[in-house]
Design an enzyme around this catalytic site. Structure first.
Site, PDB file in Angstrom:
ATOM      1  N   HIS A  17      35.510  49.406  29.276  1.00 61.04           N
ATOM      2  CA  HIS A  17      36.046  48.071  29.043  1.00 61.04           C
ATOM      3  C   HIS A  17      36.606  47.491  30.339  1.00 61.04           C
ATOM      4  O   HIS A  17      36.287  46.361  30.737  1.00 61.04           O
ATOM      5  CB  HIS A  17      37.129  48.165  27.955  1.00 61.04           C
ATOM      6  N   GLU A  18      37.442  48.276  31.027  1.00 60.61           N
ATOM      7  CA  GLU A  18      38.072  47.746  32.232  1.00 60.61           C
ATOM      8  C   GLU A  18      37.083  47.590  33.363  1.00 60.61           C
ATOM      9  O   GLU A  18      37.184  46.673  34.183  1.00 60.61           O
ATOM     10  CB  GLU A  18      39.240  48.639  32.665  1.00 60.61           C
ATOM     11  N   HIS A  57      35.483  44.321  33.288  1.00 56.21           N
ATOM     12  CA  HIS A  57      36.322  43.299  33.932  1.00 56.21           C
ATOM     13  C   HIS A  57      36.181  43.368  35.441  1.00 56.21           C
ATOM     14  O   HIS A  57      36.084  42.346  36.128  1.00 56.21           O
ATOM     15  CB  HIS A  57      37.796  43.491  33.566  1.00 56.21           C
TER      16      HIS A  57
END
Lengths: 150, 261
Positions: free
Chosen positions: B140-141, B144
């Site tokens: 997920h990160e 980003h």
């Protein structure tokens, strides 16, 4: 760039963008996954309809013909399908104008961390592993299975 | 989930985090999700009393080592994390596991975050323990990070934030089962319910780290949804749980230039 002349039989036929042709089992796997119950359910969940899996089957059959018989026509069909897939995958990415593309990576990508954080990291596990990965120190033994006495 | 420093001038990048936290007011901290990561603001001041024996205080160092060890395993073994590392490297932003990843104690509501000021992924060692969970947070990160690396992602811009959260929810979360438990699907509502799941996951991510109203967040999500939902780079497919999708995505990445060797 296209088929070689038939007079030189030692040269293998090549096709433009041949690198796009993946190993044949990949196409078979994708076809099987596409037509599986789980796959169909996932398609319905995401798209509201089931997708057309025939291109994968065609690519698998064409891939076998290319691999076994060097059938150039089959290879070209696969390359066409792969190009269409690439277009389908990359168009939304380049067409996403919510943000603009950078011209170079962010300036703060590798700026040094604050002093107190760097000091904390000196003896840390990830620091040792990072040095190992860069080759600065030899591989260390990781006592991960030992007991820890609090 | 991301958090940013409220005053992001050039001097801040060189300043110690300690000084910058004193300048900002606590309400600003809340708006930008700063106070979810207390360790990043100041050096930890240890005060031990009798209650610290009854809590699990004192285990932080062990927790940290365990967390870092699991992260290292993910980096080395997980196909999807290797794909992300390769994609970041090919985009000109190679990931250094010490510089760009950090294990910390955080507020119990979050499991991880991305700090675009220091450019670090934060994994919450007190909330995530299993390797599958850590893999999910890392993925997920890293999405980003990928958006930050390739585009002029401004985390103060609600549209940008909504877009990157939609992409992360789209690519890394929202299997049918998680949508079911979230309440986005039911027996009568399966068709194309994946999009609803992505929207509600993105909404909760935004609300967890930004002090904006629900309607503002929903508006932003609806505005950017069509474009961001179909942008699947660098993974290229929506991962289905209990399938080979991660391995397939990893091998496919080679054909798009995402090579981590």
């Amino acid at each position: 760039m296209t088929e070689t002349s038939t007079e030189n039989e030692e040269k293998a036929p090549t096709v433009e963008d041949e690198w796009m042709i993946r190993p044949c089992p990949v196409y078979d796997e994708e076809y099987k996954d596409c037509t599986s119950i789980k796959g169909r359910f996932h398609q319905y969940f995401v798209f509201g309809e089931t997708l057309n899996c025939i291109p994968w089957k065609r690519d698998y059959d064409n891939c076998c013909r290319w691999r076994d018989n060097k059938d150039v026509k089959s290879a070209k069909e696969i390359v066409e399908n792969e190009k269409a897939r690439r277009r389908q995958r990359l168009e939304p990415h380049y067409g996403n104008d919510v943000w603009t593309r950078r011209k170079s990576p962010p300036e703060n990508w590798n700026t040094p961390l604050p002093e107190h954080i760097q000091k904390e990291y000196e003896a840390s596990y990830l620091n040792i592993k990072a040095k190992e990965m860069r080759g600065e120190i030899p591989t260390q033994v990781d006592p991960s299975n030992y007991c820890v006495l609090m | 989930m991301t958090f940013i420093d409220p005053s992001s001038s050039a001097e801040q990048l060189e300043d110690d985090k300690l000084k910058s936290s004193r300048r900002s007011s606590s309400s600003e901290d809340r708006q930008w999700g700063y106070d979810l990561y207390p360790q990043r603001r100041k050096k930890s001041t240890e005060t031990h009393g009798i209650t610290s024996l009854l809590d699990t205080k004192g285990q932080e160092n062990i927790s940290k080592i365990k967390c870092e060890r699991t992260i290292y395993k993910c980096i080395k073994q997980s196909p999807i994390i290797k794909l992300m590392m390769g994609a970041l490297k090919s985009s000109g932003c190679p990931v250094d596991i010490r510089r760009h990843i950090s294990c910390e104690e955080c507020a119990p509501t979050v499991s991880g975050g991305y700090d675009p000021i220091l450019n670090q992924v934060v994994i919450c060692q007190n909330s995530v323990h299993k390797i599958g969970h850590i893999q999910s947070v890392l993925l997920h990160e890293m999405i980003h990070m990928f958006d930050y690396c390739r585009h002029d992602l401004n985390f103060k811009n609600l549209d940008h934030l909504a877009c990157t959260e939609i992409r992360a929810a789209n690519l890394a979360h929202c299997s049918f089962l998680s949508a079911w438990t979230q309440g986005d699907v039911s027996v009568f509502n399966i068709k194309q319910a994946h999009g609803d799941c992505v929207k509600s996951k993105a909404l909760s991510s935004i609300l967890a780290t930004r002090d904006v109203s629900t309607t503002e967040a929903i508006d932003a999500i609806e505005r950017v949804f069509p474009k961001c939902y179909s942008d699947l780079e660098p993974i290229g497919r929506r991962i289905r749980r209990n399938s080979d999708d991660m391995f397939k995505a990893y091998t496919e990445g080679y054909y798009y230039g995402y090579d981590s060797s």
